[in-house]
Write an enzyme that holds these catalytic residues in place. Structure first.
Site, PDB file in Angstrom:
ATOM      1  N   HIS A  89       4.151   1.460   2.417  1.00  0.00           N
ATOM      2  CA  HIS A  89       5.202   0.615   2.033  1.00  0.00           C
ATOM      3  C   HIS A  89       5.838   1.216   0.493  1.00  0.00           C
ATOM      4  O   HIS A  89       6.931   1.049   0.307  1.00  0.00           O
ATOM      5  CB  HIS A  89       4.673  -0.828   1.337  1.00  0.00           C
ATOM      6  CG  HIS A  89       4.085  -1.488   2.481  1.00  0.00           C
ATOM      7  ND1 HIS A  89       2.720  -2.236   2.154  1.00  0.00           N
ATOM      8  CD2 HIS A  89       4.123  -1.733   3.714  1.00  0.00           C
ATOM      9  CE1 HIS A  89       2.313  -2.685   3.120  1.00  0.00           C
ATOM     10  NE2 HIS A  89       3.082  -2.307   4.216  1.00  0.00           N
ATOM     11  N   CYS A 121       1.922  -7.992  22.093  1.00  0.00           N
ATOM     12  CA  CYS A 121       1.044  -7.596  20.836  1.00  0.00           C
ATOM     13  C   CYS A 121       1.350  -8.209  19.645  1.00  0.00           C
ATOM     14  O   CYS A 121       2.433  -8.100  19.160  1.00  0.00           O
ATOM     15  CB  CYS A 121       1.094  -6.001  20.647  1.00  0.00           C
ATOM     16  SG  CYS A 121       0.038  -5.552  19.260  1.00  0.00           S
ATOM     17  N   HIS A 156       0.953  -1.062  -0.052  1.00  0.00           N
ATOM     18  CA  HIS A 156      -0.163   0.028   0.080  1.00  0.00           C
ATOM     19  C   HIS A 156       0.951   1.492   0.032  1.00  0.00           C
ATOM     20  O   HIS A 156       2.171   1.197  -0.071  1.00  0.00           O
ATOM     21  CB  HIS A 156      -1.125  -0.224   1.277  1.00  0.00           C
ATOM     22  CG  HIS A 156      -0.310  -0.071   2.661  1.00  0.00           C
ATOM     23  ND1 HIS A 156       0.562   0.785   3.022  1.00  0.00           N
ATOM     24  CD2 HIS A 156      -0.308  -0.943   3.504  1.00  0.00           C
ATOM     25  CE1 HIS A 156       0.901   0.657   4.246  1.00  0.00           C
ATOM     26  NE2 HIS A 156       0.197  -0.602   4.461  1.00  0.00           N
ATOM     27  N   CYS A 203       2.402  -5.880  16.618  1.00  0.00           N
ATOM     28  CA  CYS A 203       3.677  -5.507  16.674  1.00  0.00           C
ATOM     29  C   CYS A 203       4.815  -6.622  16.969  1.00  0.00           C
ATOM     30  O   CYS A 203       5.929  -6.272  16.599  1.00  0.00           O
ATOM     31  CB  CYS A 203       3.919  -4.332  17.918  1.00  0.00           C
ATOM     32  SG  CYS A 203       3.100  -2.796  17.868  1.00  0.00           S
ATOM     33  N   LYS A 236      -6.595   6.154  10.200  1.00  0.00           N
ATOM     34  CA  LYS A 236      -5.726   5.169   9.802  1.00  0.00           C
ATOM     35  C   LYS A 236      -5.998   4.510   8.615  1.00  0.00           C
ATOM     36  O   LYS A 236      -7.394   4.211   8.320  1.00  0.00           O
ATOM     37  CB  LYS A 236      -5.606   4.188  10.958  1.00  0.00           C
ATOM     38  CG  LYS A 236      -4.047   3.685  11.010  1.00  0.00           C
ATOM     39  CD  LYS A 236      -3.724   2.767  12.224  1.00  0.00           C
ATOM     40  CE  LYS A 236      -2.635   1.779  11.739  1.00  0.00           C
ATOM     41  NZ  LYS A 236      -1.603   1.634  12.797  1.00  0.00           N
ATOM     42  N   CYS A 263      -2.408  -1.425  23.280  1.00  0.00           N
ATOM     43  CA  CYS A 263      -1.264  -1.044  22.419  1.00  0.00           C
ATOM     44  C   CYS A 263      -1.365   0.241  21.622  1.00  0.00           C
ATOM     45  O   CYS A 263      -2.406   0.446  20.895  1.00  0.00           O
ATOM     46  CB  CYS A 263      -0.890  -2.178  21.164  1.00  0.00           C
ATOM     47  SG  CYS A 263       0.123  -1.671  19.833  1.00  0.00           S
ATOM     48  N   LYS A 284      -7.785  -2.095   5.995  1.00  0.00           N
ATOM     49  CA  LYS A 284      -8.677  -2.733   5.081  1.00  0.00           C
ATOM     50  C   LYS A 284     -10.035  -2.629   5.451  1.00  0.00           C
ATOM     51  O   LYS A 284     -11.112  -2.398   4.658  1.00  0.00           O
ATOM     52  CB  LYS A 284      -8.298  -4.452   5.285  1.00  0.00           C
ATOM     53  CG  LYS A 284      -7.777  -4.857   3.979  1.00  0.00           C
ATOM     54  CD  LYS A 284      -7.683  -6.377   4.097  1.00  0.00           C
ATOM     55  CE  LYS A 284      -6.661  -7.224   3.236  1.00  0.00           C
ATOM     56  NZ  LYS A 284      -6.350  -8.138   3.580  1.00  0.00           N
ATOM     57  N   HIS A 326      -1.935  -0.342  17.787  1.00  0.00           N
ATOM     58  CA  HIS A 326      -2.968  -1.146  17.011  1.00  0.00           C
ATOM     59  C   HIS A 326      -4.312  -0.865  17.988  1.00  0.00           C
ATOM     60  O   HIS A 326      -5.370  -1.433  17.475  1.00  0.00           O
ATOM     61  CB  HIS A 326      -2.799  -2.782  17.112  1.00  0.00           C
ATOM     62  CG  HIS A 326      -1.589  -3.006  16.024  1.00  0.00           C
ATOM     63  ND1 HIS A 326      -0.177  -2.946  16.389  1.00  0.00           N
ATOM     64  CD2 HIS A 326      -1.596  -3.182  14.818  1.00  0.00           C
ATOM     65  CE1 HIS A 326       0.505  -2.956  15.461  1.00  0.00           C
ATOM     66  NE2 HIS A 326      -0.010  -3.214  14.448  1.00  0.00           N
TER      67      HIS A 326
HETATM   68  O1  ME8 Z   1       7.001  -3.244  10.514  1.00  0.00           O
HETATM   69  N1  ME8 Z   1       2.651   5.599   6.286  1.00  0.00           N
HETATM   70  O2  ME8 Z   1       6.688  -4.663   8.320  1.00  0.00           O
HETATM   71  P1  ME8 Z   1       5.327  -3.624   7.811  1.00  0.00           P
HETATM   72  C1  ME8 Z   1       3.850   5.589   6.192  1.00  0.00           C
HETATM   73  N2  ME8 Z   1       8.282  -6.355   9.013  1.00  0.00           N
HETATM   74  N3  ME8 Z   1       4.649   4.161   6.061  1.00  0.00           N
HETATM   75  C2  ME8 Z   1       3.960   3.395   6.274  1.00  0.00           C
HETATM   76  C3  ME8 Z   1       2.721   3.360   6.632  1.00  0.00           C
HETATM   77  C4  ME8 Z   1       2.018   4.371   6.809  1.00  0.00           C
HETATM   78  N4  ME8 Z   1       0.528   4.464   7.212  1.00  0.00           N
HETATM   79  N5  ME8 Z   1       2.285   1.972   7.095  1.00  0.00           N
HETATM   80  C5  ME8 Z   1       3.402   1.272   6.783  1.00  0.00           C
HETATM   81  C6  ME8 Z   1       7.441  -4.232   9.532  1.00  0.00           C
HETATM   82  N6  ME8 Z   1       4.360   1.918   6.619  1.00  0.00           N
HETATM   83  C7  ME8 Z   1       8.580  -5.265   9.789  1.00  0.00           C
HETATM   84  C8  ME8 Z   1       9.548  -4.423   9.362  1.00  0.00           C
HETATM   85  S1  ME8 Z   1      12.173  -4.482   9.347  1.00  0.00           S
HETATM   86  C9  ME8 Z   1      13.556  -5.685   9.528  1.00  0.00           C
HETATM   87  C10 ME8 Z   1      10.918  -5.568   9.861  1.00  0.00           C
HETATM   88  C11 ME8 Z   1       5.834   1.750   6.174  1.00  0.00           C
HETATM   89  O3  ME8 Z   1       4.882  -4.517   6.911  1.00  0.00           O
HETATM   90  C12 ME8 Z   1       6.888   2.180   7.173  1.00  0.00           C
HETATM   91  O4  ME8 Z   1       8.118   2.294   6.538  1.00  0.00           O
HETATM   92  O5  ME8 Z   1       4.434  -3.286   9.088  1.00  0.00           O
HETATM   93  C13 ME8 Z   1       6.777   1.016   8.080  1.00  0.00           C
HETATM   94  O6  ME8 Z   1       8.140   1.486   9.064  1.00  0.00           O
HETATM   95  C14 ME8 Z   1       6.955  -0.269   7.230  1.00  0.00           C
HETATM   96  O7  ME8 Z   1       5.938   0.134   6.194  1.00  0.00           O
HETATM   97  C15 ME8 Z   1       6.323  -1.176   7.922  1.00  0.00           C
HETATM   98  O8  ME8 Z   1       5.867  -2.385   7.276  1.00  0.00           O
END
Ligand code: ME8
Length: 511
Positions: free
Chosen positions: A23, A128, A20, A131, A294, A145, A297, A148
């Site tokens: 990412h 959590c 999304h 997280c 936020k 949390c 989905k 979340h």
């Molecule tokens: O946390 N606005 O993965 P994740 C901006 N697997 N950026 C956002 C966002 C938003 N609303 N939502 C997500 C994880 N991101 C772990 C990380 S690292 C070794 C492991 C971006 O799929 C942002 O960069 O939840 C966030 O830190 C990342 O997606 C989290 O992706």
């Protein structure tokens, strides 16, 4: 002298959600920085990928009625395909289920376990799943949390722990001595505040009876490790696998503020225990909010990058997110603002300038560039672009992309005013003034060439189209040392304007 390399990483995305806006934003920032630094002579390497172990992936797979591996294969492939379709480049895509990564995690675990950095103990804590970490009572907001907004689950079990607390003082001293280690500065202060309380040790295992979808501990096959002790190591395991460990000290991690603690506390202490140097810097961005709050989905407001690309083009999407979010702060995603940026800055500011200049160049000179004769007003235009180039460099170094783009637009505004003030369309009516018209258009072609070079990391497709219309090869985009006046050889021709504009305007229905 060769410049330092730069090794850029994105978070590894969980495969429980499809790609999304959030990412996309962080992956886009990596892509922009890589293009920017490569054009400035630095070796760049971008690592991205997917985080595939842990409770929440196992739960997502169960909900989809498939095995965790099948689920991970599908969603991981979707992330890759999305970045490819969006033109976001990376040098390597890692999956935490890749055999080399699993073996690397096990080697590190065995090594630090053998040195007494990991111990077995019993634990009761509030966990959590969203997280994938335990919370301390004082971190919760009304017992929930903070991220979340759900009550964590109380878990009591025997597990393995990493002696994270033993590194607290060293971490604190390192952070105090290195102001640039975590940027923007507010996040470094946030971490220093966390370090005023004891950080405790880190639970790194799960009994297989509760979670089988992880990496088996090399010293106890009843347990797996998952998520943080697994995923964070990706930043090193990929380099070790590729034989590129020389890049490690050049690491710049791009992350969202949601995973600050993992990257600012868990990860550096893990590196200290493993005897590895720290990363060069941790770059922390804010969150995209939707008008309804936020993105989720359940609210049905998830922004899918390829939908935005299909509606507005990838360059407009790139421009909007980089221009409207100050790196480090939250911003609201709003399609009306995107359209306003597209119609205003891109179509009116840049597109219109390009089409006016190229049309006059064609009409008056059949595209042939005319010799140069600089007047004071021309020198002021040149200096506006020289200033923009300097400011852009400084702002990108500080990750202030919005300010860098603003600086380039100040130069483009200057160029638009220059067209009005020099009025080549009026001068052209007088045959005696034709040479000056040629000189003015030559200045403007140089302005467009310079703008294309400065903007190429941000708007790669449009920059390529623009230099092609100027009759220049795409390789010129990276030729930043080219002096003003040297881009066009005698007799050089610009191309006739194609029917489709650089940035087609989006019609906004009247309110
Ligand atoms: O946390 N606005 O993965 P994740 C901006 N697997 N950026 C956002 C966002 C938003 N609303 N939502 C997500 C994880 N991101 C772990 C990380 S690292 C070794 C492991 C971006 O799929 C942002 O960069 O939840 C966030 O830190 C990342 O997606 C989290 O992706």
């Amino acid at each position: 002298m060769p410049r330092d390399p730069v090794y850029l990483t994105t978070p590894l995305f969980y495969v429980n959600a499809e790609p999304h806006l959030g990412h996309t934003y962080v992956t886009l920032v990596a892509d922009v920085l890589a293009r920017f630094w490569r054009a400035r002579g630095r070796t760049t390497f971008v690592l991205t990928g997917t985080d595939e172990h842990g409770d929440k992936i196992a739960q997502a797979a169960a909900a989809a009625g498939v095995s965790p591996r099948e689920h991970a294969d599908r969603v991981s492939a979707l992330f890759r395909a999305t970045w490819d379709a969006a033109g976001l480049r990376y040098d390597h895509f890692i999956r935490t289920t890749d055999a080399y990564h699993v073996a690397f995690v096990q080697r590190v675990l065995a090594d630090i376990h053998s040195r007494g950095e990991i111990y077995f103990g019993s634990y009761r804590g509030l966990y959590c799943v969203g997280c994938e970490r335990f919370y301390q009572e004082r971190e919760l907001v009304d017992g929930l949390c903070p991220d979340h907004r759900v009550a964590p689950t109380e878990i009591a079990e025997e597990n393995y722990f990493f002696r994270m607390g033993a590194y607290q003082e060293r971490l604190q001293a390192t952070l105090e001595a290195n102001p640039g280690l975590i940027v923007p500065e507010g996040y470094r202060r946030e971490v220093l505040a966390l370090l005023r309380e004891p950080i405790g040790d880190l639970c790194i295992s799960r009994p297989k009876t509760r979670l089988a979808w992880g990496i088996e501990l090399p010293f106890d096959s009843r347990y797996v490790t998952y998520v943080w002790f697994d995923a964070l190591l990706n930043y090193v395991s990929a380099l070790a696998h590729l034989g590129r460990m020389e890049l490690w000290p050049a690491a710049e991690h791009l992350i969202g503020k949601d995973i600050l603690k993992a990257h600012a506390i868990f990860w550096p202490t893990m590196l200290m225990a493993a005897g590895l140097p720290l990363y060069r810097r941790l770059c922390v961005h804010g969150h995209w909010q939707m008008q309804q709050g936020k993105m989720s989905k359940s609210l049905g407001n998830v922004v899918r990058p390829l939908d935005v690309k299909a509606r507005y083009g990838m360059d407009a999407f790139r421009y909007y997110v980089l221009r409207d979010m100050a790196f480090g702060q939250d911003a609201e995603f709003n399609e009306d603002s995107l359209v306003a940026r597209l119609n205003g800055d891109l179509a009116n500011g840049l597109g219109n300038l390009a089409s006016r200049v190229l049309a006059m160049q064609q009409r008056y000179f059949d595209g042939v560039i005319q010799p140069l004769a600089a007047e004071p007003i021309d020198l002021a235009l040149r200096s506006a672009f020289a200033t923009a180039a300097r400011e852009l460099d400084a702002h990108v170094e500080d990750l202030a992309f919005h300010r860098g783009l603003e600086a380039v637009w100040r130069a483009l505004d200057h160029a638009n005013k220059y067209v009005v003030e020099t009025a080549p369309f009026t001068l052209a009516k007088d045959p005696a003034r034709r040479p000056r018209v040629g000189a003015i258009l030559h200045e403007l072609c140089e302005a467009l060439r310079t703008a294309a070079q400065l903007l190429a990391p941000f708007l790669p497709e449009s920059a390529e189209r623009l230099v092609a219309l100027l009759g220049l090869p795409a390789a010129r985009l990276e030729d930043l040392e080219l002096p003003w006046g040297a881009a066009f050889a005698p007799g050089h021709r610009t191309l006739p304007l194609p029917p489709e504009p650089l940035f087609p305007r989006i019609e906004v229905p009247a309110a």
